[in-house]
Structure formats: C-alpha cells, structure tokens
Enzyme design. Structure first.
Site, mmCIF file in Angstrom:
data_model
loop_
_atom_site.group_PDB
_atom_site.id
_atom_site.type_symbol
_atom_site.label_atom_id
_atom_site.label_comp_id
_atom_site.label_asym_id
_atom_site.label_seq_id
_atom_site.Cartn_x
_atom_site.Cartn_y
_atom_site.Cartn_z
ATOM 1 N N THR A 272 34.047 -24.985 12.765
ATOM 2 C CA THR A 272 33.059 -25.542 14.424
ATOM 3 C C THR A 272 32.896 -24.493 14.579
ATOM 4 O O THR A 272 32.410 -23.054 14.515
ATOM 5 C CB THR A 272 33.956 -25.643 15.880
ATOM 6 O OG1 THR A 272 33.574 -25.567 16.644
ATOM 7 C CG2 THR A 272 35.518 -24.219 14.623
ATOM 8 N N SER A 273 31.725 -24.329 15.476
ATOM 9 C CA SER A 273 30.393 -23.800 16.232
ATOM 10 C C SER A 273 30.913 -22.748 17.186
ATOM 11 O O SER A 273 30.353 -22.046 17.963
ATOM 12 C CB SER A 273 29.117 -24.251 15.648
ATOM 13 O OG SER A 273 28.540 -24.961 15.125
ATOM 14 N N ASP B 154 33.157 -30.592 17.489
ATOM 15 C CA ASP B 154 33.109 -30.470 18.832
ATOM 16 C C ASP B 154 31.635 -31.859 18.663
ATOM 17 O O ASP B 154 30.671 -30.987 18.140
ATOM 18 C CB ASP B 154 32.545 -29.493 19.886
ATOM 19 C CG ASP B 154 32.518 -29.770 21.340
ATOM 20 O OD1 ASP B 154 33.319 -30.360 21.822
ATOM 21 O OD2 ASP B 154 31.777 -29.378 22.350
ATOM 22 N N ASP C 17 28.342 -35.073 13.414
ATOM 23 C CA ASP C 17 28.083 -36.036 14.178
ATOM 24 C C ASP C 17 26.446 -35.301 14.942
ATOM 25 O O ASP C 17 25.901 -35.866 15.025
ATOM 26 C CB ASP C 17 29.077 -35.861 15.631
ATOM 27 C CG ASP C 17 28.533 -34.468 16.472
ATOM 28 O OD1 ASP C 17 28.953 -34.329 17.618
ATOM 29 O OD2 ASP C 17 29.264 -33.110 16.158
ATOM 30 N N LYS D 207 25.942 -22.988 11.257
ATOM 31 C CA LYS D 207 25.141 -23.891 10.835
ATOM 32 C C LYS D 207 23.985 -24.259 11.415
ATOM 33 O O LYS D 207 23.251 -23.996 12.046
ATOM 34 C CB LYS D 207 26.089 -25.602 11.722
ATOM 35 C CG LYS D 207 27.199 -25.580 11.119
ATOM 36 C CD LYS D 207 27.889 -26.855 12.036
ATOM 37 C CE LYS D 207 30.035 -26.823 11.503
ATOM 38 N NZ LYS D 207 30.347 -27.910 12.563
ATOM 39 N N ASP E 85 34.231 -31.490 11.784
ATOM 40 C CA ASP E 85 33.692 -31.277 12.445
ATOM 41 C C ASP E 85 34.424 -31.075 13.780
ATOM 42 O O ASP E 85 35.278 -32.055 13.783
ATOM 43 C CB ASP E 85 32.128 -31.364 12.933
ATOM 44 C CG ASP E 85 31.511 -30.901 14.321
ATOM 45 O OD1 ASP E 85 31.555 -29.766 14.554
ATOM 46 O OD2 ASP E 85 31.226 -31.585 15.174
#
Length: 211
Positions: free
Chosen positions: A103-104, A13, A160, A135, A11
């Site tokens: 990543t989102s 951020d 995270d 996600k 991931d």
C-alpha cells in the site's frame, strides 16, 4: 480463466477498501490551505504516496510539513470507509495461497481504514514507510514477494490505479486491474481488467476469474 501464481499481492485503497469520500474531503481542505487546485491534485493522487504527490506541487523544503498536514486531515474521520465488493469473501477464502498487502498508505492509515472496513490484514504488509520510492516504482511489490519467499514473476498483483499497475508490471508480476476507482481506458497496461473482486476466487494454484 486461472492465473497460475505462487502468491497474490494486493493493493489496498481502491482495491480492497473504498475511502474515496474521506480522501477527497481532506485533499480539498488541504489544497485550499496551500493555494493548490484540488481537482488537479486529485487527478493523479490515487495509488501514490501522499508525500510523492505533494512533492509535485511544493518545493522540497515544504513537502514534509505539508504532507503531515494532509495526513492529519485524513486521520480526522472515517466517513464513507467501506470494504469494496468481493474483498471480504476473497480474503476469507484464499485456499492457502500466500498473499500480502502493498500500500501507498502509511501503517497508521492502513490500520484505521482496514479496521473500519473490517478487512483482515495479513502478516506481510509493505507500506509507505518501508520503501524509499513509492509506486510506480516496483520496490513495494519486490519487497513483498521477497518477504513471502516467492519470485515476483510468480505473483499476481491486484491493483486499481495506473501507478500501481506500472509498479506491478515493473516488478515482473501478472497484473489484474479492477475498475473500482478508474475508468477502464486508463488501466490498459494491466494484463487483465475486471469490474471488481466479486468475479475473483482462488485455488491453491492461483487466481480464478469468472469472465
């Protein structure tokens, strides 16, 4: 402890890059414009695609415009964006272990934040635009594993946020959580939990944790 794996899926951020000040400032300004409680919005926004979280608060016909507005607010500054502890050292010493970012964020946000933080981006990246469902759906991690040519169950996912942990678990990966954005108490679905990436190194066979 060594977590043996064929690849590492990161991931970004909250795991490699900290952009919390920027994200919170933008979300609070946006929430005021739309009459939404900013604390409620932020409580489960981290680790999810912006549009998915916006859809929790607004009807479908308003989501695209509202999402674009929040994205625009997030792109107006770079205040507080930094690499998280251990991220740069780890990425600089992967020892030939294949890795990817999942990543989102959209690709524009990813480019901005990694550039400001100085985080090197690998050839394989799966961003918000690349999957139908974000996600906690596992699609992003499954796609990244496919691009790397490895079985998802042979991957270590480093996350995270609860949504990302759920995505990694659903993909069949071993999930390593860092407590850089959430309290340990909400990360217990991960296989292993550590403070940050300063305790992580790699070998050609996998991820080494200094516990």
């Amino acid at each position: 402890m060594i977590l043996r794996c064929a690849a590492v899926l990161f991931d970004v951020d909250g795991t490699l890059v900290d952009s919390t000040p920027l994200v919170e400032r933008a979300a609070r300004e946006w929430a005021a414009e739309y009459g939404i409680d900013p604390d409620e919005f932020l409580s489960d926004a981290h680790g999810r695609r912006t549009g998915d979280r916006v859809a929790d608060f607004l009807p479908p016909d308003r989501v695209p415009k509202a999402t674009a507005r929040l994205d625009a607010l997030e792109s107006t500054g770079t205040d507080g964006i930094t690499a998280l502890p251990g991220a740069m050292d780890l990425l600089a010493a992967m020892n030939g272990l294949p890795h990817a970012f999942v990543t989102s964020m959209d690709r524009q946000q990813l480019k901005l934040r990694t550039t400001v933080a100085g985080v090197p981006v690998p050839p394989v990246v799966v961003s918000a635009e690349d999957v139908r469902d974000g996600k906690p759906d596992p699609s992003g991690y499954l796609l990244a594993a496919a691009h790397l040519g490895v079985d998802p169950s042979a991957c270590v996912v480093i996350e995270d946020a609860p949504a990302g942990i759920a995505a990694g678990r659903a993909a069949g990966a071993t999930v390593l959580a860092v407590t850089t954005s959430h309290d340990r108490s909400v990360l217990t679905a991960a296989h292993h939990i550590i403070g940050d990436l300063t305790s992580v190194t790699t070998t050609p066979e996998g991820v080494r944790l200094a516990l």
